[in-house]
Design a protein around this motif. Structure first.
Motif, PDB file in Angstrom:
ATOM      1  N   GLU B  79      28.056 -21.902   4.606  1.00  0.00           N
ATOM      2  CA  GLU B  79      29.016 -21.479   5.613  1.00  0.00           C
ATOM      3  C   GLU B  79      30.351 -22.184   5.349  1.00  0.00           C
ATOM      4  N   TYR B  80      30.318 -23.508   5.398  1.00  0.00           N
ATOM      5  CA  TYR B  80      31.533 -24.292   5.154  1.00  0.00           C
ATOM      6  C   TYR B  80      31.419 -25.182   3.916  1.00  0.00           C
ATOM      7  N   GLN B 128      39.596 -31.086   7.199  1.00  0.00           N
ATOM      8  CA  GLN B 128      39.508 -29.769   6.557  1.00  0.00           C
ATOM      9  C   GLN B 128      39.775 -29.876   5.059  1.00  0.00           C
ATOM     10  N   THR B 132      37.638 -28.436   1.851  1.00  0.00           N
ATOM     11  CA  THR B 132      38.121 -27.528   0.814  1.00  0.00           C
ATOM     12  C   THR B 132      37.855 -28.073  -0.594  1.00  0.00           C
ATOM     13  N   ASN B 136      33.871 -28.486  -1.866  1.00  0.00           N
ATOM     14  CA  ASN B 136      34.107 -27.187  -2.498  1.00  0.00           C
ATOM     15  C   ASN B 136      33.881 -26.042  -1.502  1.00  0.00           C
ATOM     16  N   GLY B 137      34.369 -26.252  -0.282  1.00  0.00           N
ATOM     17  CA  GLY B 137      33.979 -25.346   0.790  1.00  0.00           C
ATOM     18  C   GLY B 137      35.102 -24.539   1.398  1.00  0.00           C
ATOM     19  N   THR B 138      34.840 -24.133   2.630  1.00  0.00           N
ATOM     20  CA  THR B 138      35.786 -23.406   3.464  1.00  0.00           C
ATOM     21  C   THR B 138      35.943 -24.254   4.712  1.00  0.00           C
ATOM     22  N   PRO B 272      40.756 -24.945  -5.974  1.00  0.00           N
ATOM     23  CA  PRO B 272      40.984 -23.746  -5.152  1.00  0.00           C
ATOM     24  C   PRO B 272      42.444 -23.288  -5.179  1.00  0.00           C
ATOM     25  N   ASN B 312      31.281 -21.257  -4.259  1.00  0.00           N
ATOM     26  CA  ASN B 312      32.274 -20.738  -3.316  1.00  0.00           C
ATOM     27  C   ASN B 312      32.569 -19.282  -3.645  1.00  0.00           C
ATOM     28  N   ARG B 314      34.792 -17.067  -2.727  1.00  0.00           N
ATOM     29  CA  ARG B 314      36.125 -16.440  -2.807  1.00  0.00           C
ATOM     30  C   ARG B 314      36.535 -16.260  -4.259  1.00  0.00           C
TER      31      ARG B 314
END
Lengths: 231, 318
Positions: B79-80, B128, B132, B136-138, B272, B312, B314
């Motif tokens: 999720e994150y 946050q 990221t 390596n997330g959201t 990212p 990830n 994206r």
């Protein structure tokens, strides 16, 4: 991406650290091991479960320890990196092949209990559980959580970090004392000795008891809820 | 990778001639990855409260939830979180340990200006940021429960800490520059002898069942090319004070530098910010004017020259 190995040339160096001091791996044969283990049962018992002797030396459980760990310990005892007047003559009876064989025999005998791996918050009121899950990071202690190296619920990690949960309390405490008095000095990279030295006596007694009883404690904790869940 | 590290003789050969690096010499400071300011000298005097003393009310429950997420960030996997890290892997003792970038030293210093994104950041944005890059997330959205829980955990841990004042013990203690330029080959020897026993011969870490025990240091499960830990100096600082586990300060400064260079010259998920720029060169020139190997040619492979963002989801143009 994990498969992209760019360590070319350096790769050889890796692994040296552990291999050093360890005899070259011989293939162990559990059946031959059973014969060589005939003299061991007096203490470690026929089922390999050992025994806690509250008024004397305790005999560790061997059944289900990783073969490579057992093998290393027997070589360490022979070489004096782990001093034990009781064990020394029995380790000395075994040649390298027999060591590999008894190690295979005990490793395959009964699996070490598999315990829960899922994250569980430690109870801040339970000092032993806290030490196992969270450590003691006070400036003069700097002790990581035991489970950080010995794995979730202290069930061991790979061949290097032995399981603690389900081992006998008297034996666990004796080993921590052995590191403190210098008679056991076989830990890879001295990962254990500093930790044993920085524990105090109360912590040693408490943590030995905690791990010895943990499989039973966890089973008890699970039992009532699973009864409730039952249809 | 800036010219500031040209003392690193081994690196110079591979990177000094890249046009991007030369462009940086114009004196335009565009390093968006400035590490934390150095902590003030002096004894660490602050002690965070003990969890025994957590109140039994909604606030206490939110603190506990934040602590659980901090220790077991893997519960947000998919999720994150898109690698195998937990916050506590780089902020030891659940974010409480001095010289391990403790959370109690960070709470009071935000909002703060950060070079990394060139604006004043709140604590929420700082957290946050670790999602990221380090995870390596959201990032969980502002005001979402995971983020509020973490902020509450940090708030509680900072009980009694001064506001807007940098405390001794903040960040990772800064090492003197190495006597000899950090060397990957020497670092490989340190790694084999001192680190592989836990982190694995291939930096892959170790698990028991589904549970991560020793975090991976490179590859898909590791921090990405934008994370602070991928800087050689930041990793060296962390390693000296915190690794090998249980033996802090046991490596020499030189060993810490060398092994940091070794770890951080391996592949990991793409930065990212590469998504916002056309090329690797541009990403390198804009965001990597520091002591790192991104964009460098190592053993015939150019680090970061890929569209692999690990798990990830994206895409590159997303």
């Amino acid at each position: 991406m994990t498969t992209k190995r760019i360590t070319s040339g350096l790769g050889l160096l890796l692994g040296l650290g552990l291999a050093a001091g360890q005899a070259q791996a011989l293939e162990g044969d559990a059946e031959r091991g059973q014969q060589a283990a005939g003299v061991c049962v007096a203490c470690h018992q026929a089922d390999g479960m050992g025994m806690d002797n509250p008024n004397g030396e305790s005999w560790p459980r061997l059944a289900g320890l990783p073969a490579a760990y057992i093998e290393k310990q027997l070589h360490d005892i022979k070489a004096g990196r782990r001093e034990s007047a009781t064990m020394m003559p029995f380790a000395n009876m075994l040649d390298d092949q027999q060591i590999a064989d008894v190690s295979a025999y005990y490793a395959e005998m009964t699996a070490w209990p598999t315990l829960p791996t899922a994250y569980q918050p430690a109870d801040p009121e339970d000092a032993a559980e806290w030490l196992a899950h969270r450590g003691d990071w006070a400036e003069d202690a700097m002790i990581p959580a035991c489970n950080q190296c010995h794995g979730p619920s202290g069930q061991g990690v790979g061949d290097v970090f032995p399981p603690l949960a389900g081992q006998h309390a008297g034996y666990l405490a004796a080993q921590l004392e052995a590191w403190r008095d210098g008679s056991r000095h076989n830990d890879p990279n001295q990962l254990m000795v500093g930790i044993a030295e920085r524990l105090d006596e109360a912590q040693i007694a408490m943590i030995a008891d905690y791990y010895a009883t943990l499989p039973a404690t966890l089973a008890e904790r699970d039992a009532p809820s699973s009864e409730e869940d039952a249809p | 990778m800036s010219l500031r590290i040209s003392r690193a003789a081994t690196l110079v050969a591979t990177l000094a001639l890249s046009p991007a690096a030369l462009a940086q010499d114009e004196g335009v400071e565009r390093d968006y990855q400035i590490p934390l300011p150095e902590a003030p000298e002096g004894e660490v005097t602050f002690t965070p409260p003990h969890e025994r003393d957590l109140p039994d009310n909604q606030y206490g429950d939110m603190v506990r939830q934040g602590r659980d997420l901090f220790l077991n960030t893997q519960s947000l996997r998919g999720e994150y979180v898109f690698n195998e890290q937990n916050c506590a892997n780089c902020h030891l003792d659940a974010g409480r340990l001095a010289n391990s970038a403790p959370m109690w030293a960070s709470f009071g210093v935000y909002p703060a200006y950060r070079g990394k994104n060139d604006k004043v950041n709140t604590l929420a944005e700082r957290i946050q940021g670790c999602f990221t890059y380090s995870m390596n997330g959201t990032p969980p959205p502002t005001g979402s429960e995971p983020l509020v829980a973490m902020q509450t955990y940090l708030h509680w841990m900072s009980t009694g800490a001064p506001i807007n004042e940098s405390l001794p013990g903040r960040g990772y203690p800064k090492l003197e520059e190495a006597e000899q330029a950090p060397d990957r080959a020497r670092g490989a020897e340190v790694y084999a002898a001192q680190c592989a026993v836990c982190h694995g011969d291939e930096g892959q870490g170790q698990k028991v069942g589904e549970r991560q025990v020793f975090p991976p240091l490179w590859g898909d499960g590791a921090y990405n090319w934008g994370a602070g830990m991928h800087r050689v100096n930041t990793a060296a600082n962390f390693i000296k004070a915190n690794m090998p586990l249980g033996k802090p300060y046991s490596l020499s400064d030189q060993q810490a530098w060398d092994v940091a260079a070794f770890i951080n010259s391996h592949e990991r998920p793409q930065d990212p910010r590469r998504r916002t720029l056309e090329t690797l060169e541009e990403t390198d020139a804009t965001f990597h004017n520091h002591h790192g190997y991104y964009g460098d040619e190592i053993d015939g492979h150019r680090l970061g020259d890929h569209a692999d963002f690990g798990e990830n989801p994206r895409p590159l143009d997303g």
